[in-house]
Scaffold this motif. Structure first.
Motif, PDB file in Angstrom:
ATOM      1  N   THR A   1      85.601  13.142  51.877  1.00 43.95           N
ATOM      2  CA  THR A   1      85.864  11.924  51.116  1.00 43.95           C
ATOM      3  C   THR A   1      84.857  11.820  49.977  1.00 43.95           C
ATOM      4  OG1 THR A   1      84.359  10.520  52.376  1.00 43.95           O
ATOM      5  CG2 THR A   1      86.573  10.848  53.288  1.00 43.95           C
ATOM      6  N   GLN A   2      84.952  10.735  49.198  1.00 43.34           N
ATOM      7  CA  GLN A   2      83.974  10.497  48.136  1.00 43.34           C
ATOM      8  C   GLN A   2      82.659   9.951  48.678  1.00 43.34           C
ATOM      9  OE1 GLN A   2      86.249   8.025  45.354  1.00 43.34           O
ATOM     10  NE2 GLN A   2      86.315   9.761  43.950  1.00 43.34           N
ATOM     11  N   ASP A   3      82.656   9.537  49.933  1.00 45.89           N
ATOM     12  CA  ASP A   3      81.426   9.038  50.531  1.00 45.89           C
ATOM     13  C   ASP A   3      80.437  10.180  50.738  1.00 45.89           C
ATOM     14  OD1 ASP A   3      82.579   6.529  50.632  1.00 45.89           O
ATOM     15  OD2 ASP A   3      83.364   6.825  52.661  1.00 45.89           O
TER      16      ASP A   3
ATOM     17  N   VAL B   1      88.022  16.203  45.082  1.00 48.09           N
ATOM     18  CA  VAL B   1      87.906  14.753  45.134  1.00 48.09           C
ATOM     19  C   VAL B   1      88.629  14.111  43.950  1.00 48.09           C
ATOM     20  CG1 VAL B   1      85.752  14.760  46.420  1.00 48.09           C
ATOM     21  CG2 VAL B   1      85.689  14.811  43.927  1.00 48.09           C
TER      22      VAL B   1
ATOM     23  N   SER C   1      91.300  15.387  54.175  1.00 50.87           N
ATOM     24  CA  SER C   1      90.876  14.217  53.402  1.00 50.87           C
ATOM     25  C   SER C   1      90.128  13.206  54.255  1.00 50.87           C
ATOM     26  CB  SER C   1      92.095  13.561  52.749  1.00 50.87           C
ATOM     27  OG  SER C   1      93.054  13.183  53.734  1.00 50.87           O
ATOM     28  N   ASN C   2      90.211  13.332  55.572  1.00 45.23           N
ATOM     29  CA  ASN C   2      89.445  12.449  56.448  1.00 45.23           C
ATOM     30  C   ASN C   2      87.983  12.889  56.540  1.00 45.23           C
ATOM     31  OD1 ASN C   2      91.662  10.789  57.234  1.00 45.23           O
ATOM     32  ND2 ASN C   2      92.371  12.463  58.541  1.00 45.23           N
TER      33      ASN C   2
END
Length: 437
Positions: free
Chosen positions: A211-213, A197, A207-208
């Motif tokens: 994520t950082q979520d 990240v 990357s989809n």
């Protein structure tokens, strides 16, 4: 007679427990009967006994292979038992027919008697847990081989084990997991997935998805026909100046059992209605020569209920991920049942995402979580924008897990290979606990 003659196994591994000590044998034409020193009585049909003979003229004890023609001819003959015997201090129970005489290991016979074996397991196969549970499941990397049986047992009992001090690279992750066996082949150029990240680095993961979520709760490879048994998630880099990133684990078996007790109809729907689990990936995030890329494209579909059964470990199991993609139109007889199904699915998701069911862990550099995807789900809270974090993920297949567990149990059982051959996991566990502590 000397007590040691009765109690001690010939291999010198220890003193046999009463359930594995013969009190007496008798027979009629069709059955061998054994009285055990714990009071149990076992009966073995002559046809089954002939089918189970492990003698050299029929069975090769080096290759563990039957001579198929000799075995079939021998097993098909209907001969009465004419004598049986047992000598104090021996583990052999002898059986004689008109055409053959043989000896069976007494402990092996007791383990194979399913009507008298339930009470012989160690009773510690599984322990349900939630956020309030105190789990002693952390190990030093240096202890990975010395304590292999202990942490593999934790992976069966709790579904997860933690390691600290792991070299923060692919070799460290490989060497930890290869304590069990060969790392599973992925549909990628490498057998470890790098999850980063750090915005300053190009990610080698999707990357989809990563994520950082918040990373949603799931079990790895739910879309495989046979999902991977173990995942190893190693932190190779971690810098969180503002807020820690927490991973969490959920006892899927406890969630299933809670639903079974609280909402029986929901349990029935989730364990009988098949859903579609699928994955389609037509790119390769890792560096690879363009001409090789198509070899790593991936497309799969399986239709199965969310709740299944882990036959090897005799417990329910759960497939859960956001890789499910709907139901067949004819899965339900009426719209009301379909609505109740989705209410059941919401109940399942609510329990999996409830923090009261979570054990949390901050994966700092050199920490690794090894978890049993057939026993736990996992997820991650959001990553703070200032955090730099990199992980590596590798898998151990179910057959590799079973292989190592069976070998470890066989070593504790201290029996010859010909008696260990073909035993179920439960029978091996019984045999591994045949000695007094």
């Amino acid at each position: 007679m000397a007590a040691s003659a009765i109690l001690r196994a010939p291999c010198g591994a220890g003193i046999l427990r009463a359930p594995f000590r013969v009190a007496g044998v008798s027979h009629c034409e069709d059955f061998l009967k054994i009285r055990w020193q714990d009071g149990a009585v076992s009966q073995f049909p002559t046809t089954w006994l002939r089918n189970s003979v492990r003698d050299e003229n029929i069975f090769n004890s080096k290759t563990l292979i039957y001579d198929q023609q000799k075995f079939t001819d021998f097993a098909a003959k209907d001969h009465p038992i004419i004598s049986t015997g047992y000598k104090d201090g021996s583990e052999d129970v002898s059986v004689e027919w008109p055409d053959h005489s043989t000896a069976f290991n007494a402990s092996w016979l007791r383990a194979r008697d399913s009507s008298n074996s339930q009470q012989l397991t160690n009773g510690k196969n599984m322990e349900l847990w939630d956020a309030s549970s105190k789990l002693d499941i952390t190990y030093d990397y240096a202890e990975r081989k010395e304590k292999l049986f202990s942490w593999m047992n934790d992976l069966r009992r709790y579904g997860v084990a933690y390691f600290k001090g792991v070299p923060a690279n692919a070799t460290g992750l490989r060497d930890l997991l290869e304590s069990i066996g060969q790392i599973a082949q992925r549909f990628h150029p490498t057998n470890h997935l790098v999850i980063s990240v750090d915005p300053q680095k190009k990610s080698e993961s999707d990357s989809n998805i990563y994520t950082q979520d918040k990373h949603p709760v799931h079990a790895d490879t739910s879309y495989f026909d046979v999902p991977v048994r173990l995942s190893g998630l190693l932190a190779t880099e971690y810098d969180a100046p503002v807020e820690d990133t927490t991973n969490y684990f959920v006892d899927s078996v406890k969630v299933i059992e809670d639903i079974r007790k609280e909402e029986p109809e929901a349990f029935e729907l989730l364990s009988t209605v098949p859903t579609r689990f699928s994955r389609r990936r037509m790119d390769v995030p890792e560096p690879v020569e363009p001409e090789r890329a198509p070899a790593f494209h991936f497309e799969t579909l399986i239709k199965t209920p969310f709740i299944g059964y882990d036959v090897g470990e005799d417990r329910p199991s759960l497939r859960f991920s956001n890789n499910h993609c709907g139901l067949d139109p004819d899965s339900f007889k009426d719209p009301k049942t379909m609505r109740r199904y989705f209410e059941a699915l919401k109940l399942l998701q609510d329990k999996l995402t409830d923090p009261e069911n979570h054990q949390q862990l901050v994966l700092r550099q050199g920490w690794c979580a090894v978890f049993n995807n057939w026993h736990v789900c996992h997820g991650r809270n959001a990553v703070h924008p200032t955090t730099r974090r990199s992980l590596m993920l590798s898998y151990i297949s179910n057959v590799t897990w079973q292989t190592r567990w069976r070998i470890l149990l066989g070593e504790k059982a201290a029996l010859g290979p010909k008696w260990l051959y073909g035993c179920s996991e439960k029978e091996l566990e019984i045999l591994a606990n045949r000695f007094e502590k």
